[in-house]
Design an enzyme around this catalytic site. Sequence first.
Site, PDB file in Angstrom:
ATOM      1  N   THR A 551      24.564   8.780  46.753  1.00 30.42           N
ATOM      2  CA  THR A 551      25.921   9.316  46.828  1.00 30.42           C
ATOM      3  C   THR A 551      26.049  10.477  45.845  1.00 30.42           C
ATOM      4  OG1 THR A 551      26.940   8.027  45.046  1.00 30.42           O
ATOM      5  CG2 THR A 551      26.680   6.937  47.181  1.00 30.42           C
ATOM      6  N   GLU A 602      14.111  12.485  40.243  1.00 27.52           N
ATOM      7  CA  GLU A 602      13.377  13.706  40.586  1.00 27.52           C
ATOM      8  C   GLU A 602      14.148  14.580  41.566  1.00 27.52           C
ATOM      9  OE1 GLU A 602      11.184  16.387  40.043  1.00 27.52           O
ATOM     10  OE2 GLU A 602       9.764  14.775  39.577  1.00 27.52           O
ATOM     11  N   ALA A 607      15.198  18.789  45.346  1.00 27.27           N
ATOM     12  CA  ALA A 607      14.984  17.799  46.417  1.00 27.27           C
ATOM     13  C   ALA A 607      13.644  17.093  46.199  1.00 27.27           C
ATOM     14  CB  ALA A 607      15.076  18.450  47.781  1.00 27.27           C
ATOM     15  N   GLY A 660      23.307  20.499  57.042  1.00 24.07           N
ATOM     16  CA  GLY A 660      23.036  19.481  56.033  1.00 24.07           C
ATOM     17  C   GLY A 660      22.443  19.999  54.747  1.00 24.07           C
ATOM     18  N   LYS A 678      22.030  21.093  37.666  1.00 20.28           N
ATOM     19  CA  LYS A 678      20.564  21.097  37.748  1.00 20.28           C
ATOM     20  C   LYS A 678      19.947  21.792  36.540  1.00 20.28           C
ATOM     21  CE  LYS A 678      20.380  21.026  42.816  1.00 20.28           C
ATOM     22  NZ  LYS A 678      20.074  21.818  44.040  1.00 20.28           N
TER      23      LYS A 678
END
Length: 810
Positions: A551, A602, A607, A660, A678
């Site tokens: 989530t 990670e 991603a 997406g 990030k």
Amino acid sequence: MKVLKFGGSSVGSVSGIQNLSKIAQGCEKPVVVVVSALGGVTDMLIATAVMAARGNETFREGIEKLTIRHHDIIDQVITDRPEELKIQVDKLLGELASIYHGLFLIRDLSPKTQALIVSYGERLSSLIVNRLVPGSVLHDSRIFIKTDRKRHRSMLATELTAELVRKEFAGTEYDGNIHIVPGFISSDAESGEITNLGRGGSDYTASIIAAAMDAEVLEIWTDVDGFMTADPRVIPTAYTINSLSYVEAMELCNFGAKVVYPPTIYPVCVKNIPILVKNTFNPDAPGSVIRSTIDDDCKPIKGISSISGTSLITVTGLSMVGVIGVNRRIFTALADNGISVFMVSQASSENSTSVGVRDEDAAEAVRVLNQEFAKEIGTGAMYPMHAESGLATVAIVGENMKHTPGIAGKLFGALGRSGISVIACAQGASETNISFVVNGESLRKSLNVIHDSFFLSEYKEVNIFLCGVGTVGGMLIEQIHSQQEELMRTHRLKLNVVGIASSKRLLLDRAGIDLADYRGSLDNGMVCSPEILRDEILKMNIFNSVFVDCTASKEIAELYQTFLDHNISVVAANKVAASNSYESYELIKETALKRGVKFLYETNVGAGLPIIGTINDLRSSGDRILRIEAVLSGTLNFIFNAISAETPFSETVRLAKEMGYSEPDPRIDLSGTDVIRKLVILTREGGYHAEQEDVEKRLFVPEDIMNGSIEEFWRRLPELDADFEERRKVLEAEGKRWRFVARMEMGKMSVGLEAVDSRHPFYGLEGSNNIVLLTTERYREYPMLIQGYGAGAAVTAAGVFANIISTANS
């Protein structure tokens, strides 16, 4: 000669008693068949006796139930003159009814009368088996199984019994008959009164006969395939142990493995007669064999057994140090009052001794010990006794333990990593048994942890709680489902998804959720909230568990600390926790390290790209991160690669959402919030103290468009198209492209939209890819470059999946 014993489950059903007959008749050698009462009948006999002694007239209903139970079996299995057998059975039941009536009148149930009453169970069952098995001979075990009265208990008169058994069965090894013996029942050697060998005594009867007759084998026929590595009701992956030594079997039986009554083992062990444990309902299964020497086995432990309902009583005081005879007084006092101690743990300082007893004996044990040491307690030399109840005792058993260093360390390490506290422990010098006491609520978890850690399970099992079934979570479930069989086959790893949660519903199943149709089951699951999710996961208290967060929820991220505190590893695609306040981030990391569990994230950056792992590896090997330059938003990179004269800025944002690439709310990407998070995460991983407020921001979407509802945002977004198109034309003419760049230089951070030319490594970055340049002390002149897909459900899910595997491997 063979001796076969059939338990209550074997003679308590139609299929069981019919299988008994087939098995007995299939023996090529002379055979003695020892039978228990029909399953549950002994308990019925005692319960009815108690009712009668209390003056409760419902005892007559108990007699009626006993009659119906035996008549039903006769009606279903006896085809040859069943009424004759019923007359014999009813004669015994009539005697029993008279005894019950006497109890009702005198209101007293003595041990002598109870021994007489329970003997009817085996006397009735042996009558039925005798009639069922053609050509069988019925014996009366009261004639040759004799006991003596010692310390208020009936104990086997060993030598006399052996002599009488040999006399009773002399020549039977040649007569070819099947000999039926009621188990459990005995008689007093002096008075001739009926006694018994205790619950489970039918096993003992069979062992006594086998030893006296030097039988080839003692077969115990029951309702399981043999000794199991653990209780299969608790550990579904438990399996049958092919062979055990007498010592191993005795240890397992003494600690709750109710396959064989513990006294059974000694008589045949002395004569080196093997015991074969078989399943009446699955006679083709090989079963478990118990003998003096066993096949080579590389596993250090053979099995796990446990006793729930344990109380630990601690006798402590300074007066105990160096004083001879304290322990003698402890055990003599308990023994004189009929209290059995099954575990002892003593501190080397000698100032405390803890003994394990059953919960039902705890209060009496405390009273007895307080009485024994009343003088010392009165002077303050010793403390009053206390009992800690609601505990469980676990034993790991195996003769190979004495040849394998480090077993205890591995055992307690595995328990500790799972958050299980050991309250007391004991190990003998023989090293065949390590016993320890834990809180009763941790018993199931303890057994599973040990079974898994010592490779008794066929597969290493990891139990997954997955929160979030959107694009990433849904894709992750598909990937796990498609790889489950392959991982079991190639890595002996079982990924067991035991919980799936959406924002509204929660589905839990300790045995594992069927991932083929989880959405339908989830729709019918319980109502979910972060608090309910937390409480239900902790309540399951399941071993080797991993919480996976797919989530973007702040409330879910706030649960991580609690999960880690309870030794549940966390794998997060959610960036909130790792980019939250540095104090919170550091506490989570320290907790994971302290608890010996994993906090992996990670996919927070890049991603599925190995960015965080690479930075950690560089630092662990002694390198220092000097500079980070990166395009960290696959969404923004897609937008600025897709923008053109035909596709305006607002349309590229919509495309990123539909494909997406973006967060559910694209404003998180456009505001730079996602990139800032990030960058903060990478800066922290690089070894610097970093907060989101420290990042210098050069953003490209006006704040007034970013505020308000999502609907208003989509309505106003096209207002920016014209300005972006003008600037795009200028860039195109200069041979440049936009990139939203995150930078860190010795801890100083910034993000902003930059124009790069064709000589820059970021220029050719395609689609939604990410790129990271790492300048370190070792990679100073030529920075390390990591590039690849930085967005998309499939690659993000794959990165989460890799973290789960990493957690499993650790």
